[in-house]
Design a protein around this motif. Structure first.
Motif, short mmCIF file in Angstrom:
data_model
loop_
_atom_site.label_atom_id
_atom_site.label_comp_id
_atom_site.label_asym_id
_atom_site.label_seq_id
_atom_site.Cartn_x
_atom_site.Cartn_y
_atom_site.Cartn_z
N ARG A 27 23.46 64.44 42.32
CA ARG A 27 23.44 64.20 43.58
C ARG A 27 23.97 65.53 44.28
O ARG A 27 23.61 65.60 45.63
N GLN A 31 21.69 66.83 47.29
CA GLN A 31 22.20 66.84 48.56
C GLN A 31 22.73 68.04 49.07
O GLN A 31 23.36 68.26 50.35
N MET A 275 15.96 60.32 51.61
CA MET A 275 16.55 59.86 50.58
C MET A 275 17.89 60.89 50.45
O MET A 275 18.99 60.51 50.24
N GLN A 276 17.84 62.37 50.88
CA GLN A 276 18.84 63.39 50.82
C GLN A 276 19.67 62.83 51.83
O GLN A 276 21.10 62.81 51.82
N SER A 278 20.76 59.92 52.89
CA SER A 278 21.45 58.47 52.58
C SER A 278 22.91 58.66 51.86
O SER A 278 22.85 59.58 50.92
#
Length: 292
Positions: A27, A31, A275-276, A278
């Motif tokens: 993650r 991100q 998605m990034q 979130s």
């Protein structure tokens, strides 16, 4: 030898901790600001590449598209004249108002929020998108109501609203390219704004973040870059000032298969942007701070 319960518990805990560490590392890089910026700006580049390589962009045939074509010809052209013009304008205005209210209070609040309980539509999240698609739906429905009036009158066949838009594919693709630019670049620019305010990666872009948050630099730069680049892009697209075929000269040829893969990449990258974002605390507050 059978392992003891303490040993099994220790191994399970170790594996759980190890998987959590792997997930945290993934993650962290997934991100990371550079990852998010590259994905966001690649979407813009890929969309312009597929626009330049698509033969439809040079087609002189009449553009036709299901649903969208009906909405376009309902609002923009095929006006019979006289009282029919008044009826047509009243109908598409009523369709827009109905679509906005239905999208907000029926689809977004009741269907998605209360009945289906979708988290992505909690509070006012996703309301504009829902209202936009709801408006298209009601424009399509009201266009058929308008066609019914024409058919009841008789002799109004040329003015019927269909998927044929009354413009060339080349012109439609230019309009689509400008709309794509607005959507993609505003998204990429929003991601840039979020990353330059982000606090989760303190070692990234210290000087740039310090300059971005100083005074009104953020607001001035956002609108200056957006307006100037949009003006250049609209000018280049509308006037054909830059010819991709002359620049490319066969260096990056494409066929239907490669363009299909390119369109798939665009879809995947669009999903990656969502998605990034979130779980990012800055994502929801950035635009609130910007507009206030």
């Amino acid at each position: 030898m059978v392992p003891s319960l303490d040993t099994v518990g220790t191994r399970g805990t170790f594996k759980a901790v190890q998987s959590m560490e792997i997930g945290a590392h993934f993650r962290y890089y997934f991100q990371h600001p550079w990852s998010r910026l590259v994905v966001a700006y690649l979407v813009t580049f890929f969309n312009f590449l597929i626009f330049a390589e698509d033969p439809v962009s040079h087609s002189q045939t009449e553009a036709h598209m299901i649903v969208v074509g009906n909405c376009f010809s309902f609002v923009v052209n095929k006006y019979p004249g006289g009282g029919w013009n008044v009826l047509k304008v009243l109908l598409w205005l009523l369709a827009i108002v109905t679509g906005l209210f239905a999208g907000k209070f029926v689809f977004h609040r009741r269907l998605f929020g209360r009945f289906l309980r979708l988290k992505m539509f909690r509070e006012d999240h996703g309301s504009w998108m829902t209202m936009f698609f709801s408006t298209i739906l009601f424009l399509f429905i009201f266009s058929h109501i308008y066609n019914l009036f024409l058919l009841m009158t008789g002799g109004m066949g040329p003015h019927l609203v269909t998927e044929y838009m009354g413009i060339r594919n080349e012109s439609f693709m230019k309009i689509a390219a400008v709309g794509t630019w607005m959507g993609d670049f505003v998204t990429a620019w929003m991601v840039t704004d979020m990353m330059l305010q982000d606090q989760h990666y303190p070692d990234w872009g210290k000087a740039a973040r310090r300059f971005w948050k100083r005074g009104n630099n953020r607001i001035v730069l956002f609108w200056t870059v957006l307006i100037s680049l949009t003006s250049v892009v609209v000018l280049v697209i509308s006037t054909d000032w830059i010819s991709w075929d002359n620049l490319n000269r066969g260096f990056l040829p494409s066929d239907e298969v490669s363009r299909a893969f390119l369109a798939s990449f665009i879809l995947v990258f669009d999903l990656l942007i969502v998605m990034q974002a979130s779980g990012s605390t800055t994502a929801s507050s950035s635009w609130f701070l910007f507009w206030t």
